[in-house]
Scaffold this motif. Sequence first.
Motif, PDB file in Angstrom:
ATOM      1  N   ILE A  34       0.834  -1.205   0.000  1.00  0.00           N
ATOM      2  CA  ILE A  34       0.000   0.000   0.000  1.00  0.00           C
ATOM      3  C   ILE A  34       0.866   1.251   0.000  1.00  0.00           C
ATOM      4  O   ILE A  34       0.611   2.203  -0.754  1.00  0.00           O
ATOM      5  CB  ILE A  34      -0.973  -0.018   1.207  1.00  0.00           C
ATOM      6  N   VAL A  35       1.907   1.266   0.822  1.00  0.00           N
ATOM      7  CA  VAL A  35       2.803   2.421   0.871  1.00  0.00           C
ATOM      8  C   VAL A  35       3.550   2.586  -0.450  1.00  0.00           C
ATOM      9  O   VAL A  35       3.732   3.702  -0.938  1.00  0.00           O
ATOM     10  CB  VAL A  35       3.787   2.292   2.064  1.00  0.00           C
ATOM     11  N   ALA A  41       2.316   6.729  -6.767  1.00  0.00           N
ATOM     12  CA  ALA A  41       1.279   7.642  -7.249  1.00  0.00           C
ATOM     13  C   ALA A  41       1.638   9.096  -6.974  1.00  0.00           C
ATOM     14  O   ALA A  41       1.291   9.984  -7.756  1.00  0.00           O
ATOM     15  CB  ALA A  41      -0.058   7.294  -6.607  1.00  0.00           C
ATOM     16  N   THR A  42       2.335   9.371  -5.876  1.00  0.00           N
ATOM     17  CA  THR A  42       2.641  10.745  -5.496  1.00  0.00           C
ATOM     18  C   THR A  42       4.082  11.140  -5.771  1.00  0.00           C
ATOM     19  O   THR A  42       4.452  12.285  -5.534  1.00  0.00           O
ATOM     20  CB  THR A  42       2.348  10.963  -4.006  1.00  0.00           C
ATOM     21  N   SER A  43       4.898  10.201  -6.235  1.00  0.00           N
ATOM     22  CA  SER A  43       6.323  10.440  -6.519  1.00  0.00           C
ATOM     23  C   SER A  43       7.092  10.889  -5.280  1.00  0.00           C
ATOM     24  O   SER A  43       8.036  11.673  -5.376  1.00  0.00           O
ATOM     25  CB  SER A  43       6.496  11.468  -7.635  1.00  0.00           C
ATOM     26  N   ILE A  44       6.691  10.418  -4.138  1.00  0.00           N
ATOM     27  CA  ILE A  44       7.413  10.687  -2.895  1.00  0.00           C
ATOM     28  C   ILE A  44       8.388   9.535  -2.684  1.00  0.00           C
ATOM     29  O   ILE A  44       7.993   8.381  -2.647  1.00  0.00           O
ATOM     30  CB  ILE A  44       6.454  10.788  -1.693  1.00  0.00           C
ATOM     31  N   ASN A  45       9.674   9.855  -2.543  1.00  0.00           N
ATOM     32  CA  ASN A  45      10.692   8.814  -2.378  1.00  0.00           C
ATOM     33  C   ASN A  45      11.351   8.891  -1.006  1.00  0.00           C
ATOM     34  O   ASN A  45      12.562   8.821  -0.885  1.00  0.00           O
ATOM     35  CB  ASN A  45      11.755   8.935  -3.475  1.00  0.00           C
TER      36      ASN A  45
END
Length: 89
Positions: A34-35, A41-45
């Motif tokens: 899920i994470v 989806a949000t391009s958070i790395n």
Amino acid sequence: MQPEIFVEVLSEALFLVIKLVAAIIVPSLIVGLIVAIFQAATSINEQTLSFLPRLVVTLLALIYGAHWITQKLTDYFHQMVEIIPQIAG
């Protein structure tokens, strides 16, 4: 001593290990998936965004499943003690 007894004991032990490990790992895998989808989806790395939820879920699975895990291990131990006469005699 019959080899079938040893094969049965080993297969039960391996199945018990699989069940106990799965009870801890599967929730962590689901949260990790899920994470990962959220990060894609949000391009958070951010590394901690991936690590901390899995750690928390794993600890919660250990806390809530500890009684069940202990009960399964105790039942298996009692079963092994009952089998000793069959193996020795």
